[in-house]
Design a protein around this motif. Structure first.
Motif, mmCIF file in Angstrom:
data_model
loop_
_atom_site.group_PDB
_atom_site.id
_atom_site.type_symbol
_atom_site.label_atom_id
_atom_site.label_comp_id
_atom_site.label_asym_id
_atom_site.label_seq_id
_atom_site.Cartn_x
_atom_site.Cartn_y
_atom_site.Cartn_z
ATOM 1 N N GLU A 1 -19.064 31.760 -41.544
ATOM 2 C CA GLU A 1 -18.233 30.766 -41.104
ATOM 3 C C GLU A 1 -17.110 31.399 -40.303
ATOM 4 O OE1 GLU A 1 -15.938 26.873 -41.963
ATOM 5 O OE2 GLU A 1 -16.984 27.667 -43.517
ATOM 6 N N ALA A 2 -16.512 32.478 -40.999
ATOM 7 C CA ALA A 2 -15.310 33.019 -39.880
ATOM 8 C C ALA A 2 -15.894 33.674 -38.602
ATOM 9 C CB ALA A 2 -14.815 33.892 -40.982
ATOM 10 N N ASN A 3 -17.235 34.288 -38.746
ATOM 11 C CA ASN A 3 -17.677 34.943 -37.724
ATOM 12 C C ASN A 3 -17.789 33.807 -36.517
ATOM 13 O OD1 ASN A 3 -17.424 37.707 -38.892
ATOM 14 N ND2 ASN A 3 -19.539 37.641 -39.425
ATOM 15 N N TRP A 4 -18.448 32.772 -36.975
ATOM 16 C CA TRP A 4 -18.847 31.846 -36.021
ATOM 17 C C TRP A 4 -17.685 31.144 -35.567
ATOM 18 C CZ3 TRP A 4 -17.488 26.602 -36.028
ATOM 19 C CH2 TRP A 4 -18.209 25.710 -35.068
ATOM 20 N N LYS A 5 -16.486 31.067 -36.218
ATOM 21 C CA LYS A 5 -15.193 30.387 -35.707
ATOM 22 C C LYS A 5 -14.862 31.390 -34.505
ATOM 23 C CE LYS A 5 -13.596 27.559 -39.248
ATOM 24 N NZ LYS A 5 -12.692 27.112 -40.236
ATOM 25 N N ALA A 6 -14.772 32.627 -34.767
ATOM 26 C CA ALA A 6 -14.184 33.780 -33.980
ATOM 27 C C ALA A 6 -15.001 33.823 -32.699
ATOM 28 C CB ALA A 6 -14.171 35.322 -34.880
ATOM 29 N N GLN A 7 -16.502 33.775 -32.884
ATOM 30 C CA GLN A 7 -17.287 33.738 -31.593
ATOM 31 C C GLN A 7 -16.882 32.351 -30.594
ATOM 32 O OE1 GLN A 7 -21.185 33.409 -32.631
ATOM 33 N NE2 GLN A 7 -21.888 33.763 -30.383
ATOM 34 N N LYS A 8 -16.815 31.401 -31.498
ATOM 35 C CA LYS A 8 -16.387 30.217 -30.722
ATOM 36 C C LYS A 8 -15.099 29.923 -30.050
ATOM 37 C CE LYS A 8 -20.213 27.979 -31.073
ATOM 38 N NZ LYS A 8 -20.749 27.700 -29.958
ATOM 39 N N ALA A 9 -14.183 30.828 -30.774
ATOM 40 C CA ALA A 9 -12.779 30.881 -30.215
ATOM 41 C C ALA A 9 -12.745 31.761 -28.970
ATOM 42 C CB ALA A 9 -11.763 31.572 -31.379
ATOM 43 N N TRP A 10 -13.489 32.692 -28.998
ATOM 44 C CA TRP A 10 -13.780 33.772 -27.856
ATOM 45 C C TRP A 10 -14.332 32.880 -26.310
ATOM 46 C CZ3 TRP A 10 -10.903 37.589 -26.309
ATOM 47 C CH2 TRP A 10 -10.383 38.284 -27.130
ATOM 48 N N GLU A 11 -15.263 31.940 -27.099
ATOM 49 C CA GLU A 11 -15.952 31.218 -26.084
ATOM 50 C C GLU A 11 -15.008 30.158 -25.355
ATOM 51 O OE1 GLU A 11 -19.354 29.263 -27.509
ATOM 52 O OE2 GLU A 11 -20.507 31.228 -28.014
ATOM 53 N N VAL A 12 -14.017 29.479 -26.122
ATOM 54 C CA VAL A 12 -13.073 28.725 -25.553
ATOM 55 C C VAL A 12 -12.087 29.631 -24.792
ATOM 56 C CG1 VAL A 12 -11.304 27.235 -26.234
ATOM 57 C CG2 VAL A 12 -13.341 27.031 -27.461
ATOM 58 N N ALA A 13 -11.705 30.569 -25.276
ATOM 59 C CA ALA A 13 -10.788 31.478 -24.471
ATOM 60 C C ALA A 13 -11.387 31.907 -23.182
ATOM 61 C CB ALA A 13 -10.459 32.496 -25.289
ATOM 62 N N GLN A 14 -12.605 31.976 -22.882
ATOM 63 C CA GLN A 14 -13.213 32.598 -21.627
ATOM 64 C C GLN A 14 -13.354 31.072 -20.814
ATOM 65 O OE1 GLN A 14 -16.143 35.003 -22.911
ATOM 66 N NE2 GLN A 14 -14.889 36.726 -23.345
ATOM 67 N N ALA A 15 -13.423 30.009 -21.261
ATOM 68 C CA ALA A 15 -13.691 28.839 -20.530
ATOM 69 C C ALA A 15 -12.986 28.677 -19.301
ATOM 70 C CB ALA A 15 -13.751 27.602 -21.278
ATOM 71 N N PRO A 16 -11.678 29.063 -19.313
ATOM 72 C CA PRO A 16 -10.816 28.857 -17.934
ATOM 73 C C PRO A 16 -11.373 29.585 -16.918
ATOM 74 C CG PRO A 16 -9.418 28.771 -19.859
ATOM 75 C CD PRO A 16 -10.898 29.416 -20.294
ATOM 76 N N PHE A 17 -12.351 30.685 -16.893
ATOM 77 C CA PHE A 17 -12.578 31.401 -16.160
ATOM 78 C C PHE A 17 -13.583 30.761 -15.264
ATOM 79 C CE2 PHE A 17 -15.452 34.645 -14.198
ATOM 80 C CZ PHE A 17 -14.800 35.555 -13.435
ATOM 81 N N LYS A 18 -14.576 29.820 -15.675
ATOM 82 C CA LYS A 18 -15.311 29.108 -15.034
ATOM 83 C C LYS A 18 -14.643 28.088 -14.005
ATOM 84 C CE LYS A 18 -18.827 29.347 -18.544
ATOM 85 N NZ LYS A 18 -19.407 28.430 -19.578
ATOM 86 N N ASN A 19 -13.449 27.573 -14.532
ATOM 87 C CA ASN A 19 -12.674 26.621 -13.993
ATOM 88 C C ASN A 19 -12.083 27.394 -12.661
ATOM 89 O OD1 ASN A 19 -11.197 24.496 -13.459
ATOM 90 N ND2 ASN A 19 -9.559 24.549 -14.870
ATOM 91 N N LEU A 20 -11.491 28.688 -13.013
ATOM 92 C CA LEU A 20 -10.965 29.364 -11.898
ATOM 93 C C LEU A 20 -11.856 29.491 -10.659
ATOM 94 C CD1 LEU A 20 -9.113 32.450 -13.563
ATOM 95 C CD2 LEU A 20 -8.105 30.515 -12.280
ATOM 96 N N LEU A 21 -12.999 29.737 -11.075
ATOM 97 C CA LEU A 21 -13.946 30.040 -9.862
ATOM 98 C C LEU A 21 -14.245 28.798 -9.255
ATOM 99 C CD1 LEU A 21 -16.606 32.183 -11.546
ATOM 100 C CD2 LEU A 21 -14.951 33.042 -10.012
ATOM 101 N N MET A 22 -14.548 27.628 -9.930
ATOM 102 C CA MET A 22 -14.738 26.347 -9.103
ATOM 103 C C MET A 22 -13.489 25.835 -8.420
ATOM 104 S SD MET A 22 -16.698 23.887 -8.467
ATOM 105 C CE MET A 22 -18.133 23.987 -9.574
ATOM 106 N N MET A 23 -12.246 26.050 -9.202
ATOM 107 C CA MET A 23 -11.000 25.588 -8.334
ATOM 108 C C MET A 23 -10.861 26.463 -6.981
ATOM 109 S SD MET A 23 -8.919 23.368 -8.573
ATOM 110 C CE MET A 23 -9.186 22.456 -10.146
ATOM 111 N N GLY A 24 -11.112 27.839 -7.160
ATOM 112 C CA GLY A 24 -10.727 28.519 -5.909
ATOM 113 C C GLY A 24 -12.015 28.328 -4.916
ATOM 114 N N PHE A 25 -13.105 27.954 -5.201
ATOM 115 C CA PHE A 25 -14.077 27.274 -4.195
ATOM 116 C C PHE A 25 -13.712 26.167 -3.617
ATOM 117 C CE2 PHE A 25 -18.041 25.044 -2.967
ATOM 118 C CZ PHE A 25 -18.358 25.899 -2.153
ATOM 119 N N MET A 26 -13.135 25.275 -4.259
ATOM 120 C CA MET A 26 -12.797 23.935 -3.847
ATOM 121 C C MET A 26 -11.512 24.291 -2.991
ATOM 122 S SD MET A 26 -13.276 21.527 -7.196
ATOM 123 C CE MET A 26 -12.559 20.124 -6.544
#
Length: 179
Positions: A55-80
């Protein structure tokens, strides 16, 4: 082999279960290779520990996924913002203020974003730093767009109205009146 000792005469592999006195107990049978008998409590604690680690490994993995999520937003916002152009009109101003508002609101809710992944075994410092850095890059992107639109006061001419009037260096006065 005699009858009554647990094995029937005549059949080599047949066992008579009616006589319990000669039946071997479970302690007399050796364990299979690789199997060790352990108390049930120890197995449950080991399973519980393994479950908590998973469960701790799963939480750490999901926390890293959430941390990297703004990168997708950066690309989309830059394009817009690129598609909006560099002229001042309603669409470009709306996109620019959206690019400024999203990172600010994400940074304000930093604690809420990582609250589901908080655990004693999970180190959230790295994901929080990455999340913060990516949102600061998004904020810088919005400020850059404001500058390209000419909405930031970056030149001296933008501040002329707030400057005091210049002191007069020369003056003229008097003279001979010509009538």
């Amino acid at each position: 082999m005699e009858k009554g000792k647990g094995v029937m005469v005549g059949r080599r592999w047949a066992v008579d279960f009616s006589d319990n006195s000669a039946a071997p107990s479970s302690r007399d049978i050796p364990d299979p290779a690789g199997f060790t008998r352990a108390p049930q409590d120890q197995d449950e604690s080991t399973l519980s520990r393994q479950k908590k680690d998973a469960e701790a490994n799963w939480k750490a993995q999901k926390a890293w996924e959430v941390a990297q999520a703004p990168f997708k937003n950066l690309l989309m916002m830059g394009f817009m913002m690129w598609m909006a152009g560099s002229t001042v009109h309603l669409f470009s101003i709306g996109i620019t203020f959206s690019a400024l508002w999203q990172p600010i609101s994400a940074l304000q809710g930093l604690g809420k974003v990582f609250a589901p992944y908080k655990d004693n075994k999970v180190d959230l410092l790295g994901p929080k730093l990455v999340f913060t850095a990516l949102n600061l890059v998004g904020l810088a992107l919005g400020v850059w767009k404001l500058n390209t639109l000419g909405l930031l006061p970056t030149h001296a001419s933008d501040w002329v109205s707030s400057l005091p009037p210049a002191q007069e260096v020369e003056y003229s006065g008097g003279g001979i009146p010509l009538y």
